[in-house]
Design an enzyme around this catalytic site. Structure first.
Site, mmCIF file in Angstrom:
data_model
loop_
_atom_site.group_PDB
_atom_site.id
_atom_site.type_symbol
_atom_site.label_atom_id
_atom_site.label_comp_id
_atom_site.label_asym_id
_atom_site.label_seq_id
_atom_site.Cartn_x
_atom_site.Cartn_y
_atom_site.Cartn_z
ATOM 1 N N LYS A 179 0.813 -1.004 -0.022
ATOM 2 C CA LYS A 179 0.222 0.021 -0.126
ATOM 3 C C LYS A 179 0.883 1.136 0.001
ATOM 4 O O LYS A 179 1.892 1.267 0.651
ATOM 5 C CB LYS A 179 -0.871 -0.106 1.242
ATOM 6 C CG LYS A 179 -1.961 1.059 1.164
ATOM 7 C CD LYS A 179 -2.892 1.009 2.377
ATOM 8 C CE LYS A 179 -3.717 2.175 2.608
ATOM 9 N NZ LYS A 179 -4.663 2.063 3.709
ATOM 10 N N SER A 204 -9.718 2.673 3.056
ATOM 11 C CA SER A 204 -8.911 3.102 2.188
ATOM 12 C C SER A 204 -8.033 2.383 1.676
ATOM 13 O O SER A 204 -7.409 2.840 0.214
ATOM 14 C CB SER A 204 -7.856 4.174 2.919
ATOM 15 O OG SER A 204 -7.085 3.586 3.597
ATOM 16 N N SER A 245 -10.205 0.364 7.273
ATOM 17 C CA SER A 245 -9.562 0.546 6.059
ATOM 18 C C SER A 245 -8.921 -0.837 5.388
ATOM 19 O O SER A 245 -8.475 -0.725 4.332
ATOM 20 C CB SER A 245 -8.361 1.560 5.891
ATOM 21 O OG SER A 245 -9.104 2.853 5.827
#
Lengths: 95, 485
Positions: free
Chosen positions: B72, B147, B171
């Protein structure tokens, strides 16, 4: 509680964020919606409850006060928007 | 193929790390339309893969040696740009690797690149990325969740076998649910936050997106461990999270919080989740009714605590040492204000404003301290619940993935997406999302997630319980048609 347009400008100044009048007005409604949602929390009786700053509690660990970093000056400066003589460059603050 | 299968083939020299990396790089290229990746550098990936092959030829082994992973874009990396999906950090090259990245590299994992997310990990739909949203591989008109939407979409589309992710209020779990994969958030403090671009430091937790719970167990074992560079890192011995994979669920007490099945939960999600609970019961687990009465206050508490911490953390972006600097500006103060105005997107700005307000003179006690007190009430309720059960189960989200634009204009409705995930984040307990079915009617191609939570440091048991469900079901093996083969 309801924020006024001048509150948004004051908060934005504290946060060091430039916002236009239009942006401020648009944000105002959203912020008031959010604070309206937050109000529910303020009605809870929390007399005597110790605030929880960290899930596992306890004091944060301190490390020994010794130099540990090996600064890589070039790599650290590589992302600087402006630099000069191995230093970060900012607009003049002293005349 | 499960990671254990890939590891076996690597160990048997049926495939090399280089071949494996090429396979996934090809898939990434073929599916660029998903917008899952923000930075790929095949030469870096292949060099790492060659190094893994060399380690093996020197006699090294290990279950992760040569296995590819996507990171990420919240984790900083030396060899790939690290932007937090923000214009603020466009092109930023970190001088160091995040501890999580470094630990996985030491285990021999090969980095495929950096994956998209909501800007500074703030969002529930991935629509807040400055580089455009990620598409949901199951239904490209649906959001992938956020997210960690790039992480979840990449694993769902099998363009990465595993991806790191981060969870502050949901997230990892929400995008895992929306994309039909396994998302794992360990106990707060288990994985290091060093090199994770900070959002809300008392909540931010690194974790994983994987195809299965078993895969999560292998990678999490290498990822977690004490880090002196993170002042909230938990000083505990490293653990083998695969140790309870074979443990039967017979006798497992599963707590079902009634507040997670109240008004607002969509019938199709409830049907799939109740079906999963029934599966557990048929396998010998006991379902126990529990209550988390203050859980619904999680959202207001979170939207005080998280913005407060974010406004503090994001104050470092001043256009001086790194990050965006406005071209036109006056004095230093004006330069900082304009640089921040140009560099941050609307959601970080909103949260900075909320946080600055709740921390400002005269409001600190009424908001921030109050939120921390209610946070403790919520955390205490979890401890009470765990006297009656070993694991808590319920839905991850109220609905399946929603469509692009559906909630984007109304922050409060977007914030409600995390209704069931925020309580566990505030408590800091480990939590997972595992696929347990699909929606109804028009949503028949959109996955549903089952949320499982355990007490602090009980990840092995939690992952074991998830794995046992996955032995009995095949939801986690389903692949969206356009990405199969």
């Amino acid at each position: 509680m309801s924020l006024r347009p001048e509150d948004v400008q004051r908060i934005a100044h504290l946060a060091r964020l430039a916002i236009t009048k239009e942006e401020g007005e648009r944000t105002l409604g959203q912020l008031n919606d959010i604070f309206g949602m937050i109000e529910r929390m303020r009605a809870v009786d929390t007399e005597g409850v110790v605030p929880m700053s960290h899930p596992l509690g306890g004091a944060q660990r301190l490390r020994a006060d010794v130099v540990t970093d090996i600064p890589d000056r070039e790599r650290n400066l590589a992302n600087a928007p402006a630099r000069q003589d191995g230093l970060f460059l900012v607009p003049r603050v002293l005349e | 193929m499960p990671l254990a299968g890939l590891a076996k083939r690597l160990a048997a020299r049926e495939v090399s790390a280089v071949e494996l990396a090429r396979h996934f790089l090809d898939r990434i290229e073929r599916h660029r339309g998903l917008n899952a990746f923000l930075d790929i550098r095949p030469e870096v990936t292949l060099a790492q893969a060659r190094a893994a092959d060399e380690r093996r030829s020197r006699g090294e082994s290990g279950p992760l040696l040569g296995i590819p992973i996507a990171h990420k874009d919240i984790f900083v990396t030396r060899d790939f740009a690290s932007t937090a999906a923000s214009r603020m950090l466009e092109g930023y090259m970190s001088p160091f690797d995040a501890t999580v990245v470094e630990r996985l590299a030491q285990a021999g994992m090969v980095t495929l690149g950096k994956v998209n997310c909501d800007e500074f990990a703030m969002g529930s739909s991935n629509e807040n990325s400055a580089y455009g949203p990620v598409l949901n591989p199951w239904d490209t008109s649906a959001v992938p969740g956020g997210s960690s939407g790039g992480s979840s979409a990449a694993v769902a589309a099998r363009i990465a076998p595993v991806a790191t992710a981060t969870d502050t209020g949901g997230s990892i779990r929400e995008p895992a649910a929306f994309c039909g994969i396994t998302g794992t958030k360990p106990t707060y403090g288990r994985p290091s936050r060093w090199g994770m671009i900070a959002f809300a430091s008392s909540l931010d937790t690194a974790g994983l997106m994987t195809v299965s719970a078993e895969d999560a167990a292998w990678v999490l074992s290498a990822m977690c461990g004490f880090d002196p560079n993170d002042s909230t890192s938990v000083d505990r011995p490293e653990e083998d999270f695969t140790r309870d994979l074979a443990r039967p669920v017979a006798g497992l007490r599963i707590g079902v919080p009634k507040e997670f099945f109240a008004a607002g939960l969509q019938p199709d999600v409830e049907r799939a989740v109740r079906g999963a609970l029934e599966t557990y019961r048929s396998m010998g687990a006991t379902l126990v009714d529990i209550s988390l009465p203050n859980a619904e206050l999680g959202i207001p508490v979170y939207y005080v605590v998280a913005p407060a911490e974010c406004s503090s953390n994001l104050s470092r972006f001043d256009g001086v040492r790194y990050g965006h600097r406005a071209k036109a500006h006056g004095d230093l103060a004006d330069m900082i204000k304009r640089s921040r105005a140009e560099g941050f997107g609307p959601e970080p700005k909103r949260r900075i404003l909320i946080g600055t307000y709740v921390l400002s003179h005269g409001y600190y006690d009424a908001y921030y301290i109050k939120a921390q007190q209610v946070r403790r009430l919520i955390a205490d309720e979890f401890q009470q619940a765990f006297t009656k059960c070993d694991v808590i189960a319920g839905p991850v989200t109220t609905s399946v993935a929603f469509g692009f634009g559906e909630k984007a204009a109304d922050p409060v409705s977007m914030y409600m997406s995390d209704l069931y995930t925020i309580p566990g984040s505030l408590a800091g307990v480990p939590s997972m999302s595992i696929p347990c079915g699909f929606g109804d009617g028009a949503n028949a191609s959109r996955p549903v997630g089952l949320q499982l939570m355990s007490n602090y440091f009980d990840e092995a048991r939690l992952i074991g319980a998830a794995h046992q469900y996955q032995l009995a079901t095949d939801w986690h093996r389903r692949v969206p048609a356009a990405f199969a083969g």
